[in-house]
Scaffold this motif. Sequence first.
Motif, PDB file in Angstrom:
ATOM      1  N   PHE A  12       0.838  -1.207   0.000  1.00 27.52           N
ATOM      2  CA  PHE A  12       0.000   0.000   0.000  1.00 27.52           C
ATOM      3  C   PHE A  12       0.873   1.258   0.000  1.00 27.52           C
ATOM      4  O   PHE A  12       0.621   2.210  -0.736  1.00 27.52           O
ATOM      5  CB  PHE A  12      -0.925   0.013   1.211  1.00 27.52           C
ATOM      6  N   LYS A  13       1.901   1.255   0.828  1.00 23.22           N
ATOM      7  CA  LYS A  13       2.775   2.434   0.945  1.00 23.22           C
ATOM      8  C   LYS A  13       3.470   2.746  -0.379  1.00 23.22           C
ATOM      9  O   LYS A  13       3.745   3.906  -0.676  1.00 23.22           O
ATOM     10  CB  LYS A  13       3.809   2.202   2.050  1.00 23.22           C
ATOM     11  N   GLY A  36      -3.924   6.421   1.036  1.00 23.79           N
ATOM     12  CA  GLY A  36      -4.092   7.219  -0.174  1.00 23.79           C
ATOM     13  C   GLY A  36      -3.879   6.392  -1.433  1.00 23.79           C
ATOM     14  O   GLY A  36      -3.263   6.859  -2.394  1.00 23.79           O
ATOM     15  N   VAL A  37      -4.399   5.172  -1.426  1.00 31.44           N
ATOM     16  CA  VAL A  37      -4.279   4.270  -2.577  1.00 31.44           C
ATOM     17  C   VAL A  37      -5.640   4.202  -3.262  1.00 31.44           C
ATOM     18  O   VAL A  37      -6.663   3.992  -2.608  1.00 31.44           O
ATOM     19  CB  VAL A  37      -3.841   2.857  -2.136  1.00 31.44           C
ATOM     20  N   ILE A  41      -6.672  -0.175  -7.257  1.00 27.77           N
ATOM     21  CA  ILE A  41      -5.387  -0.749  -6.858  1.00 27.77           C
ATOM     22  C   ILE A  41      -5.534  -1.505  -5.546  1.00 27.77           C
ATOM     23  O   ILE A  41      -4.950  -2.579  -5.368  1.00 27.77           O
ATOM     24  CB  ILE A  41      -4.314   0.356  -6.752  1.00 27.77           C
ATOM     25  N   VAL A  42      -6.337  -0.954  -4.624  1.00 30.89           N
ATOM     26  CA  VAL A  42      -6.598  -1.655  -3.364  1.00 30.89           C
ATOM     27  C   VAL A  42      -7.209  -3.021  -3.645  1.00 30.89           C
ATOM     28  O   VAL A  42      -6.802  -4.035  -3.059  1.00 30.89           O
ATOM     29  CB  VAL A  42      -7.540  -0.832  -2.461  1.00 30.89           C
ATOM     30  N   ARG A  43      -8.165  -3.069  -4.548  1.00 32.44           N
ATOM     31  CA  ARG A  43      -8.828  -4.335  -4.873  1.00 32.44           C
ATOM     32  C   ARG A  43      -7.858  -5.335  -5.484  1.00 32.44           C
ATOM     33  O   ARG A  43      -7.903  -6.534  -5.186  1.00 32.44           O
ATOM     34  CB  ARG A  43      -9.998  -4.068  -5.825  1.00 32.44           C
ATOM     35  N   GLU A  75      -7.946   1.691   3.755  1.00 35.51           N
ATOM     36  CA  GLU A  75      -7.611   0.620   2.811  1.00 35.51           C
ATOM     37  C   GLU A  75      -7.604  -0.750   3.485  1.00 35.51           C
ATOM     38  O   GLU A  75      -8.028  -1.746   2.891  1.00 35.51           O
ATOM     39  CB  GLU A  75      -6.251   0.875   2.150  1.00 35.51           C
ATOM     40  N   ASN A  76      -7.119  -0.800   4.708  1.00 34.83           N
ATOM     41  CA  ASN A  76      -7.108  -2.065   5.439  1.00 34.83           C
ATOM     42  C   ASN A  76      -8.519  -2.574   5.695  1.00 34.83           C
ATOM     43  O   ASN A  76      -8.778  -3.781   5.658  1.00 34.83           O
ATOM     44  CB  ASN A  76      -6.363  -1.902   6.761  1.00 34.83           C
ATOM     45  N   ALA A  77      -9.430  -1.644   5.967  1.00 35.16           N
ATOM     46  CA  ALA A  77     -10.828  -2.032   6.174  1.00 35.16           C
ATOM     47  C   ALA A  77     -11.424  -2.598   4.895  1.00 35.16           C
ATOM     48  O   ALA A  77     -12.154  -3.599   4.924  1.00 35.16           O
ATOM     49  CB  ALA A  77     -11.644  -0.834   6.661  1.00 35.16           C
TER      50      ALA A  77
END
Length: 235
Positions: A12-13, A36-37, A41-43, A75-77
């Motif tokens: 993520f970073k 801030g992703v 991209i998170v998916r 994003e973690n959630a």
Amino acid sequence: MQTILYNLQNEFKKNVDLKYKRGCTNFFREDIKIFGVRTPIVRKISLKYFNIIKDRPKKDILNMCELLLGTGIQENALVAFAWAKKINKLYTKQDFKIFERWVKKYISNWAMCDDFCTHALGDLVSKYPELIPKLKKWTKSRNRWVKRASAVIFINLIKKKNYLKDIFWTADQLLTDEDDMVQKGYGWMLKVAADFHPKEVFAYVMKKKNKMPRTALRYAIEKMPKTWKTKAMKI
């Protein structure tokens, strides 16, 4: 387990978009923690790491989800809720205790609430509708997100079965709530219910419109015919 979560955070970073991050922080009234992703991209990252853990016991996967939720990072959630949904075939009725804890302890904004309720939690309650009485207790919570969740949960359910009686009961409990996040939540619930039962929802709105806050009313009638909207908005 810790190594997987550590690598996930590092990924993520590496994908932070500062412009997107600034936009997100302005999008919520609450203070949020966010890398801030961008969501696509998170998916993609979420799926990559789920494929690594997918054969682990359900208990281990849910434990990892809770560790992610405990960080409070948006994003973690998203990852936690996505992983929880992917194991929906393994759900048992007892998982409600875990999911209820997540709602009460970790959900801190409307995006988290709506994502969880319309996906993982919605799948659980769809599988075990006898859990609905437990959800009804949420309407009396002091936590705005728990109250919103008590309505938003039906957005998933109404698409599969007629839950109008429960929906109208929930709307009655939340009808005069002063929190606009709660108003928008049950207004949205009524709007989706109207997709499947337009006449019944319109009749309910007409009966309750003098008590219903305008925010909730506008949400509820948003997709109704223009003539119905005019009647509903008329004082």
